[in-house]
Design an enzyme around this catalytic site. Structure first.
Site, PDB file in Angstrom:
ATOM      1  N   GLY A 247       0.812  -1.208   0.000  1.00 37.65           N
ATOM      2  CA  GLY A 247       0.000   0.000   0.000  1.00 37.65           C
ATOM      3  C   GLY A 247       0.844   1.255   0.000  1.00 37.65           C
ATOM      4  O   GLY A 247       0.447   2.293  -0.547  1.00 37.65           O
ATOM      5  N   TYR A 367      -1.223   8.864   6.405  1.00 35.34           N
ATOM      6  CA  TYR A 367      -1.905   7.566   6.314  1.00 35.34           C
ATOM      7  C   TYR A 367      -1.049   6.476   5.680  1.00 35.34           C
ATOM      8  O   TYR A 367      -0.049   6.744   5.043  1.00 35.34           O
ATOM      9  CB  TYR A 367      -3.280   7.667   5.669  1.00 35.34           C
ATOM     10  CG  TYR A 367      -3.451   8.167   4.259  1.00 35.34           C
ATOM     11  CD1 TYR A 367      -2.409   8.372   3.376  1.00 35.34           C
ATOM     12  CD2 TYR A 367      -4.747   8.425   3.800  1.00 35.34           C
ATOM     13  CE1 TYR A 367      -2.627   8.811   2.090  1.00 35.34           C
ATOM     14  CE2 TYR A 367      -4.980   8.874   2.512  1.00 35.34           C
ATOM     15  CZ  TYR A 367      -3.914   9.066   1.663  1.00 35.34           C
ATOM     16  OH  TYR A 367      -4.147   9.512   0.388  1.00 35.34           O
ATOM     17  N   GLU A 368      -1.453   5.254   5.952  1.00 37.30           N
ATOM     18  CA  GLU A 368      -0.713   4.034   5.588  1.00 37.30           C
ATOM     19  C   GLU A 368       0.732   4.082   6.098  1.00 37.30           C
ATOM     20  O   GLU A 368       1.668   3.661   5.420  1.00 37.30           O
ATOM     21  CB  GLU A 368      -0.778   3.788   4.080  1.00 37.30           C
ATOM     22  CG  GLU A 368      -2.199   3.432   3.654  1.00 37.30           C
ATOM     23  CD  GLU A 368      -2.283   2.816   2.281  1.00 37.30           C
ATOM     24  OE1 GLU A 368      -1.334   2.114   1.880  1.00 37.30           O
ATOM     25  OE2 GLU A 368      -3.319   3.018   1.630  1.00 37.30           O
ATOM     26  N   GLY A 369       0.884   4.601   7.315  1.00 40.32           N
ATOM     27  CA  GLY A 369       2.180   4.665   7.962  1.00 40.32           C
ATOM     28  C   GLY A 369       2.755   6.057   7.909  1.00 40.32           C
ATOM     29  O   GLY A 369       3.121   6.548   6.837  1.00 40.32           O
TER      30      GLY A 369
END
Length: 384
Positions: A247, A367-369
């Site tokens: 992702g 987001y996503e880390g």
């Protein structure tokens, strides 16, 4: 080592660019202002085969490689990151997770329509549910529970910041089954939005990517059949981490698109705007800004493509995807801010688009880390 794109890659890039210009650009400011979900645009992407780009055609996908995905994400993100994040979540998190770790029955029932982006003529996409009110970067602190009841699990809890929250038909949900086991007690489940006990809260009023629908999802005694668990018991945390690694390539590519879109608008404006008797691009102060933007964007592009290449060649791309994500996202924030500065007062109004790109850029660092988490991943990798 080759740095040129294949004919197929160029065709995909052009198709994505044409779609962005013809289908996303009209109405993008209104969708941003009014928080309108880009349903028509996502349905068009489904027709183009972009909602399941990397999925095997036998499961309804287009069978493209990750490099194609990066190219498409960049072009769409130049114009509308609210559209591209729907593409990213559906491709990187939901489709990839189901195709890689789901069983055949799960793939036939859920992956096929999700990869096609529609079912019975209606929009049919997925969402990835990991974050919670007290479990963001620390994904091990899951409070959502899935109690084993024999032939089903009883799901209870709350998930926050869910992209595609109201537009998705299927959720991939991480939940704690055995607290004593910590991360080894987490499972991943396929949950349908219309099941009893599933509630979608109001849409979040966000700073950026305002067209994408971000919601809190509530689960109250939701019965999840045993056959909807993904993988073996306790596999949920590994499922989430492995899926998020891919992702990050999607979000890095989104950030790359925001950065390159900002640069293209700034370059165009610098050629047209005059100050002190000449176009501002002829002033060294502006030239240096544009030169730095072009250089950093190209570096971000190379990082994204390297991570994609490693993924396509079945290599460990954890480090590369984290590097791409942290660098591209910070480049997006910096380049979009510089684009606003180059536009001057015009950059501060919606008509010129760069203020929206600057607002959209910020979320790519979160987001996503987050960028901080990416640096932890990178640090652990280089200090082994």
């Amino acid at each position: 080592m080759h740095f040129s794109l294949s004919e197929e890659h160029l065709m995909i890039q052009k198709a994505a660019r044409d779609f962005a210009q013809n289908d996303c650009l009209p109405g993008v400011i209104e969708r941003d202002e009014k928080m309108i979900f880009p349903k028509e645009q996502v349905l068009k992407l489904a027709e183009l085969g972009f909602m399941g780009m990397m999925v095997d055609p036998k499961y309804g996908g287009s069978g493209m490689d990750t490099i194609s995905y990066v190219l498409a994400m960049e072009e769409i993100s130049k114009i509308d990151a609210s559209v591209s994040v729907c593409v990213s979540v559906n491709n990187s998190l939901v489709c990839w997770g189901l195709e890689t770790f789901g069983n055949e029955a799960q793939k036939e029932k859920y992956l096929v329509p999700i990869a096609q982006g529609r079912k019975d003529g209606e929009l049919y996409i997925g969402a990835f549910l990991l974050s919670e009110p007290e479990a963001g970067s620390d994904a091990t602190s899951q409070r959502t529970t899935a109690e084993d009841k024999g032939d089903y699990y009883l799901l209870n809890g709350t998930k926050n910041w869910i992209t595609n929250g109201s537009s998705a038909s299927v959720y991939l949900v991480m939940a704690q089954t055995d607290v004593a086991k910590g991360s080894h007690g987490i499972n991943a489940f396929i949950v349908e939005k219309n099941w009893p006990g599933v509630t979608v809260s109001a849409k979040e009023n966000k700073m950026g990517i305002r067209g994408s629908d971000t919601h809190t999802i509530l689960f109250n005694d939701v019965k999840v059949p045993k056959e909807n668990r993904i993988g073996e018991d306790g596999f949920g945390f590994k499922f989430a981490m492995k899926t998020l690694a891919g992702g990050r390539i999607g979000i890095a590519s989104q950030a790359l698109g925001i950065a390159s879109g900002s640069y293209e608008l700034a370059l165009k404006y610098a050629k047209e705007r005059k100050a002190f008797g000449k176009e501002i691009m002829k002033h060294q102060a502006i030239q240096f800004k544009l030169a730095d933007m072009a250089t950093r964007i190209e570096a971000a592009r190379m990082l994204c493509l390297k991570a994609a290449w490693e993924k396509d060649h079945h290599l460990d791309y954890t480090l590369s995807s984290s590097m791409a994500k942290v660098f591209a996202s910070e480049t997006a924030m910096w380049a979009s801010t510089e684009a606003v500065q180059i536009h001057g007062g015009y950059g501060y109004v919606k008509e010129y688009h760069v203020e929206r790109l600057m607002r959209d850029a910020k979320i790519t660092q979160i987001y996503e880390g987050t960028s901080e988490v990416q640096r932890i991943v990178i640090g652990r990798s280089i200090l082994k």
